[in-house]
Enzyme design. Structure first.
Site, PDB file in Angstrom:
ATOM      1  N   HIS A  50       0.908  -0.906   0.161  1.00  0.00           N
ATOM      2  CA  HIS A  50       0.488  -0.196   0.422  1.00  0.00           C
ATOM      3  C   HIS A  50       0.999   0.909   0.380  1.00  0.00           C
ATOM      4  CE1 HIS A  50      -3.177   2.624   1.006  1.00  0.00           C
ATOM      5  NE2 HIS A  50      -3.788   1.902   0.340  1.00  0.00           N
TER       6      HIS A  50
ATOM      7  N   ASP B 192      18.643   8.260  -6.488  1.00  0.00           N
ATOM      8  CA  ASP B 192      19.608   8.992  -6.279  1.00  0.00           C
ATOM      9  C   ASP B 192      20.302   8.911  -4.669  1.00  0.00           C
ATOM     10  OD1 ASP B 192      20.008   9.216  -9.057  1.00  0.00           O
ATOM     11  OD2 ASP B 192      20.254  11.034  -8.577  1.00  0.00           O
TER      12      ASP B 192
ATOM     13  N   LYS C 104       3.052   4.465  -1.361  1.00  0.00           N
ATOM     14  CA  LYS C 104       3.494   5.360  -1.825  1.00  0.00           C
ATOM     15  C   LYS C 104       4.890   5.753  -2.322  1.00  0.00           C
ATOM     16  CE  LYS C 104      -0.779   4.804  -1.451  1.00  0.00           C
ATOM     17  NZ  LYS C 104      -1.428   4.644  -0.410  1.00  0.00           N
TER      18      LYS C 104
END
Length: 197
Positions: free
Chosen positions: A146, A153, A148
């Site tokens: 779930h 880098d 995000k």
């Protein structure tokens, strides 16, 4: 007796002089050993569509790698070439990074339920991204991904509520944070490995 008092007085004077130096040295050594978070990084809150320009800008400057773990990344129902829309703009930025030989990897949620719409959207997006040299992985189906979460880098972290969907970028009330921290980035890299096990 007077001589003993003189010696104590002398010792007390020396301690008064060197105590602040010893304390400062102790604080310095403690800070070096503990590497407090306050010495590493910065953050910025990104509400609603503020996410888009920030993420696209960082993606355009990426030099080595971009890895994202996403619950949903939906390119369906868009003209994917229309860069005035948020998802095509983000997708274009990721594809351009891959063309510059930046290692771009997207880890998608894959549900064990066949009728789960996130499967359909994520699989369609994965197929599209693979054509442009983006590495596509799916999480372990035993747990719902779930997150995000993106890492650029090994130092720039995006995390919060934004999925890569039109609704998240334009319709919903969403909030995420951009963090610059090499220390925290190490934890994110470990997390990316664990969600695929």
């Amino acid at each position: 007796m007077a001589r003993d008092r003189k010696n104590y007085s002398y010792l007390i004077t020396i301690l008064k002089i060197i105590s602040p130096v010893l304390f400062a040295l102790f604080v310095l050594i403690t800070n070096i050993i503990s590497k407090p978070d306050t010495m590493d990084g910065s953050f910025k809150i990104l509400n609603n569509d503020e996410y888009i320009s920030s993420f696209v800008s960082d993606t355009a400057r990426a030099e080595k790698s971009i890895t994202c773990a996403l619950f949903m990344y939906k390119i369906d129902n868009y003209n994917i070439k229309n860069l005035e829309e948020p998802v095509p703009l983000i997708t274009s930025a990721l594809i351009n990074a891959a063309k510059r030989n930046v290692d771009v990897t997207i880890i998608f949620e894959k549900s064990g339920y066949k009728d789960d719409l996130s499967n359909k959207y994520n699989e369609n997006t994965a197929t599209y991204l693979e054509k442009y040299g983006i590495n596509v992985l799916f999480d372990n189906e035993s747990k719902k991904l779930h997150a995000k979460l993106c890492l650029i880098d090994d130092k720039i972290i995006y995390t919060g509520s934004h999925n890569f969907t039109y609704s998240a970028m334009k319709r919903n009330s969403e909030s995420s944070v951009r963090i610059v921290s090499k220390n925290e980035a190490e934890k994110i890299k470990e997390y990316f490995t664990k969600i695929q096990e």
